[in-house]
Design a protein around this motif. Structure first.
Motif, PDB file in Angstrom:
ATOM      1  N   UNK A   1       0.693  -1.338   0.160  1.00 33.36           N
ATOM      2  CA  UNK A   1      -0.124   0.132  -0.005  1.00 33.36           C
ATOM      3  C   UNK A   1       0.767   1.317  -0.047  1.00 33.36           C
ATOM      4  N   UNK A   2       2.008   1.044   0.047  1.00 32.94           N
ATOM      5  CA  UNK A   2       2.973   2.511   0.010  1.00 32.94           C
ATOM      6  C   UNK A   2       3.355   2.812  -1.422  1.00 32.94           C
ATOM      7  N   UNK A   3       3.215   3.946  -1.748  1.00 28.20           N
ATOM      8  CA  UNK A   3       3.384   4.133  -3.476  1.00 28.20           C
ATOM      9  C   UNK A   3       4.922   4.574  -3.421  1.00 28.20           C
ATOM     10  N   UNK A   4       5.878   3.885  -3.208  1.00 28.12           N
ATOM     11  CA  UNK A   4       7.297   4.584  -3.363  1.00 28.12           C
ATOM     12  C   UNK A   4       7.758   4.246  -4.795  1.00 28.12           C
ATOM     13  N   UNK A   5       6.981   3.594  -5.861  1.00 27.26           N
ATOM     14  CA  UNK A   5       7.503   3.378  -7.129  1.00 27.26           C
ATOM     15  C   UNK A   5       7.009   4.032  -8.096  1.00 27.26           C
TER      16      UNK A   5
END
Ligand SMILES: Cc1cc2nc3c(=O)[nH]c(=O)nc-3n(C[C@H](O)[C@H](O)[C@H](O)COP(=O)(O)OP(=O)(O)OC[C@H]3O[C@@H](n4cnc5c(N)ncnc54)[C@H](O)[C@@H]3O)c2cc1C
Length: 383
Positions: free
Chosen positions: A361-365
């Motif tokens: 759920x993390x949008x690091x890309x």
């Protein structure tokens, strides 16, 4: 390990398609972050049978663009940390790269600890470079060489001990996107790919099947364009090279690289020939091409090194030659870990970390994600 015959109707939080470095690093990272309901589907009977088992094992941080370099630096850092728990995983050989700004821009070098070397210093490391015409040379002390089978083994161990599952000899077929959310994935027999063994259900899917990803995803109506190219590696005897440890060396300008193995040398003449997934041949004779390439810089006695063995592997690129990582805005729960080109060994752990973050759920890309600009416009302009 999960038995292939037991795969019918089972449900997992995440299914990863492909058990090379990209898939295993993603699955291991998910496990280490507490997600244990994972299944990796791998067509072959062992991990890393394709690109991940047919490379040179160089950890090279300076890449052709600053974004990829950032990921290479993170990947190399994670490899060095893992080496502390996994002895002999990484050898701090350092590297010598002969290059210019057309190959590695200053914005990439700005992120990598390095020093420029004079021609004399280069020849102290490599006296064989007699006919090298000279030019920019960079010494990177934190680059090195990784034992790839050991890395694959350590990822497998982390995954399995963390409760994750791997099914070998199991090929993912069509992925059906369910109206109610999630996916139904057909599982076929690994070697023939003809016989349907069963199906699995999952909430999220990670596509990490390297050279096969474009064809595979098209069948599931999630098209992307990828270029697959073949490159050779060649093992020679060590001639008069001696036992003294040296940095690996890469001439971006002449297009060859070299690293020491125990008692032999590994070379590549940096071929880049378009190919279909799984078709491993080159139009030129690998040994002749290599001899011709190194002639421009190497001591003529290099011509007498004896070739002991060789192989061809595949590198897979997106049209803009940057990786495709993370979630896809066209379909909830669909994630990519493909297009790792020539940096997939160096970056594997950083790729796994980022793609796992996206699944959790993390949008690091965001910078690496699928977008019309990256894929639709560029494939139109290529055609
Ligand atoms: C000659 C050569 C030298 C290289 N040298 C270096 C180097 O020195 N340093 C570096 O950083 N990088 C290097 N690379 C690049 C690196 O090897 C790749 O970027 C990396 O291995 C890609 O890993 P992957 O997991 O994406 O692909 P792969 O290792 O190919 O894994 C994909 C897997 O998916 C499986 N699969 C395919 N379809 C399905 C399906 N439908 N269902 C289930 N499984 C499926 C395949 O069997 C395969 O095991 C080199 C590459 C080559 C060819």
């Amino acid at each position: 390990m999960t038995s292939v015959s037991g795969l019918s109707g089972e449900r997992f939080e995440v299914v990863v398609v492909g058990g090379g470095l990209a898939g295993l690093a993603t699955a291991a990272s998910l496990c280490s972050q507490g997600c244990h309901s994972i299944l990796v589907l791998e067509s072959e009977t062992v991990p890393g049978a394709h690109s991940s088992g047919k490379n040179a094992g160089l950890v090279r941080q300076a890449a052709e663009d600053p974004q990829t370099t950032g990921l290479c630096v993170r990947g190399a850092d994670l490899i060095r940390r893992r080496h502390q728990q996994c002895p002999d995983l990484f050898r701090h050989s350092g590297s010598l790269i002969i290059s210019d700004e057309n190959h590695v821009p200053d914005s990439s070098w700005a992120q990598v600890e390095h020093r420029c070397l004079s021609e004399d210093e280069v020849r102290q490391h490599y006296p064989e470079l007699q006919s090298w015409p000279g030019g920019q040379a960079y010494w990177t002390p934190t680059d090195g060489i990784i034992d790839v089978p050991k890395l694959l083994g350590s990822l497998m161990e982390e995954l399995v001990s963390g409760g994750g599952n791997v099914a070998f000899g199991a090929t993912a077929g069509r992925v059906k996107i369910m109206e109610s959310g999630g996916f139904q994935i057909e599982v076929r027999d690994g070697s023939s790919r003809n016989r349907i063994i069963g199906e699995v259900l999952c909430g999220q899917v990670v596509i990490a099947n390297g050279a096969w990803a474009a064809k595979f995803s098209e069948a599931s109506e999630m098209p992307i364009s990828l270029n697959v190219t073949n490159r050779g590696c060649l093992i020679t005897d060590s001639g008069g090279f001696g036992n003294q440890a040296r940095p690996w060396i890469w001439s971006d300008l002449a297009g060859w690289y070299l690293r020491q193995m125990s008692g032999s040398l590994l070379w590549s003449a940096c071929e880049e020939e378009e190919a279909a997934a799984g078709v491993l041949n080159l139009s030129t004779d690998l040994e002749d091409y290599w001899r011709e390439k190194v002639k421009s810089s190497w001591d003529p006695s290099g011509q007498f090194l004896k070739c002991l063995s060789s192989w061809v592997g595949q590198r897979t690129f997106c049209p803009d030659r940057k990786f495709l990582l993370g979630s896809d805005s066209r379909c909830d729960g669909w994630h990519w870990a493909v297009g790792l080109g020539g940096h997939g060994v160096t970056c594997a752990l950083a790729v796994g970390e980022r793609v796992a973050d996206g699944v959790l759920g993390e949008n690091s890309s965001a910078d690496w994600a699928w977008s019309e600009d990256r894929f639709v416009s560029s494939s139109k302009s290529l055609s």
